[in-house]
Design a protein around this motif. Structure first.
Motif, PDB file in Angstrom:
ATOM      1  N   PRO A   1      13.231 -21.467  18.169  1.00 14.50           N
ATOM      2  CA  PRO A   1      12.250 -21.435  17.077  1.00 14.50           C
ATOM      3  C   PRO A   1      12.844 -20.820  15.808  1.00 14.50           C
ATOM      4  O   PRO A   1      13.568 -19.835  15.868  1.00 14.50           O
ATOM      5  N   LEU A   2      12.519 -21.430  14.682  1.00  9.84           N
ATOM      6  CA  LEU A   2      12.989 -20.939  13.388  1.00  9.84           C
ATOM      7  C   LEU A   2      11.795 -20.678  12.476  1.00  9.84           C
ATOM      8  O   LEU A   2      10.922 -21.528  12.354  1.00  9.84           O
ATOM      9  N   ALA A   3      11.768 -19.520  11.845  1.00  7.86           N
ATOM     10  CA  ALA A   3      10.686 -19.210  10.901  1.00  7.86           C
ATOM     11  C   ALA A   3      10.745 -20.135   9.690  1.00  7.86           C
ATOM     12  O   ALA A   3       9.723 -20.536   9.148  1.00  7.86           O
ATOM     13  N   ASP A   4      11.957 -20.512   9.283  1.00 12.51           N
ATOM     14  CA  ASP A   4      12.156 -21.415   8.153  1.00 12.51           C
ATOM     15  C   ASP A   4      13.193 -22.450   8.572  1.00 12.51           C
ATOM     16  O   ASP A   4      14.373 -22.116   8.753  1.00 12.51           O
ATOM     17  N   PRO A   5      12.802 -23.720   8.738  1.00 12.56           N
ATOM     18  CA  PRO A   5      13.752 -24.738   9.195  1.00 12.56           C
ATOM     19  C   PRO A   5      14.706 -25.247   8.111  1.00 12.56           C
ATOM     20  O   PRO A   5      15.622 -26.001   8.402  1.00 12.56           O
ATOM     21  N   THR A   6      14.524 -24.821   6.872  1.00 12.51           N
ATOM     22  CA  THR A   6      15.323 -25.347   5.768  1.00 12.51           C
ATOM     23  C   THR A   6      16.832 -25.222   6.005  1.00 12.51           C
ATOM     24  O   THR A   6      17.567 -26.202   5.817  1.00 12.51           O
ATOM     25  N   PRO A   7      17.350 -24.048   6.421  1.00 10.76           N
ATOM     26  CA  PRO A   7      18.798 -23.972   6.669  1.00 10.76           C
ATOM     27  C   PRO A   7      19.271 -24.952   7.749  1.00 10.76           C
ATOM     28  O   PRO A   7      20.359 -25.518   7.640  1.00 10.76           O
ATOM     29  N   ALA A   8      18.457 -25.172   8.767  1.00  8.85           N
ATOM     30  CA  ALA A   8      18.827 -26.121   9.823  1.00  8.85           C
ATOM     31  C   ALA A   8      18.859 -27.544   9.272  1.00  8.85           C
ATOM     32  O   ALA A   8      19.766 -28.322   9.600  1.00  8.85           O
ATOM     33  N   PHE A   9      17.891 -27.885   8.434  1.00  6.65           N
ATOM     34  CA  PHE A   9      17.900 -29.208   7.798  1.00  6.65           C
ATOM     35  C   PHE A   9      19.170 -29.395   6.975  1.00  6.65           C
ATOM     36  O   PHE A   9      19.812 -30.433   7.028  1.00  6.65           O
ATOM     37  N   HIS A  10      19.541 -28.383   6.209  1.00  2.25           N
ATOM     38  CA  HIS A  10      20.724 -28.494   5.354  1.00  2.25           C
ATOM     39  C   HIS A  10      22.018 -28.567   6.166  1.00  2.25           C
ATOM     40  O   HIS A  10      23.012 -29.123   5.684  1.00  2.25           O
ATOM     41  N   ALA A  11      22.010 -28.038   7.364  1.00  6.53           N
ATOM     42  CA  ALA A  11      23.197 -28.077   8.215  1.00  6.53           C
ATOM     43  C   ALA A  11      23.315 -29.393   8.989  1.00  6.53           C
ATOM     44  O   ALA A  11      24.380 -29.702   9.521  1.00  6.53           O
ATOM     45  N   ALA A  12      22.250 -30.175   9.023  1.00  9.90           N
ATOM     46  CA  ALA A  12      22.222 -31.401   9.826  1.00  9.90           C
ATOM     47  C   ALA A  12      22.742 -32.611   9.059  1.00  9.90           C
ATOM     48  O   ALA A  12      22.755 -32.635   7.828  1.00  9.90           O
ATOM     49  N   ASP A  13      23.134 -33.619   9.799  1.00 10.82           N
ATOM     50  CA  ASP A  13      23.550 -34.897   9.225  1.00 10.82           C
ATOM     51  C   ASP A  13      22.463 -35.947   9.360  1.00 10.82           C
ATOM     52  O   ASP A  13      22.369 -36.868   8.550  1.00 10.82           O
ATOM     53  N   VAL A  14      21.649 -35.824  10.409  1.00 14.37           N
ATOM     54  CA  VAL A  14      20.578 -36.777  10.715  1.00 14.37           C
ATOM     55  C   VAL A  14      19.431 -35.996  11.333  1.00 14.37           C
ATOM     56  O   VAL A  14      19.649 -35.012  12.039  1.00 14.37           O
ATOM     57  N   PHE A  15      18.200 -36.451  11.093  1.00 16.68           N
ATOM     58  CA  PHE A  15      17.042 -35.864  11.758  1.00 16.68           C
ATOM     59  C   PHE A  15      16.500 -36.894  12.738  1.00 16.68           C
ATOM     60  O   PHE A  15      16.194 -38.026  12.354  1.00 16.68           O
ATOM     61  N   ALA A  16      16.391 -36.524  14.005  1.00 22.76           N
ATOM     62  CA  ALA A  16      15.865 -37.416  15.035  1.00 22.76           C
ATOM     63  C   ALA A  16      14.540 -36.875  15.556  1.00 22.76           C
ATOM     64  O   ALA A  16      14.426 -35.698  15.866  1.00 22.76           O
TER      65      ALA A  16
END
Length: 106
Positions: free
Chosen positions: A6-21
């Motif tokens: 779980p992440l309080a703020d998913p923004t850093p994870a989005f920025h680290a990703a190449d694709v969202f599934a």
């Protein structure tokens, strides 16, 4: 692939990703898809919630059936496509669904 929990703020994870599934069986709306598009992530998702309205095959991602091999194939296909074009298309789609535009529609 990394499982961050779980992440309080998913923004850093989005920025680290190449694709969202999002291979969901059900989503009432799928706001997370718009959030991913807003940071420029191409999306691979099943036909749930808002996905059919915002994901355009080959432009900003792919709408897929709930099959692991199909999902894998589309993620691999996205990896071979021009990243800048995908990011721009994803962001443009999200902007069409920004709060200011939604408020004007209502």
């Amino acid at each position: 692939m990394h499982f961050a929990g779980p992440l309080a703020d998913p923004t850093p994870a989005f920025h680290a990703a190449d694709v969202f599934a999002l291979p969901s069986a059900y989503e009432s709306f799928g706001l997370v898809v718009l959030e991913a598009l807003a940071v420029g992530l191409p999306v691979v998702a099943t036909e749930v919630g808002i996905v059919p309205e915002v994901v355009e095959d080959g432009v900003n991602g792919f709408v897929v059936e709930a099959d692991a091999l199909v999902i894998r194939d589309r993620v691999v296909q996205l990896a071979g496509m021009p990243r800048d074009r995908l990011r721009s298309a994803a962001r443009s789609t999200a902007e069409e669904h920004g709060w200011d535009r939604i408020a004007r529609r209502y």
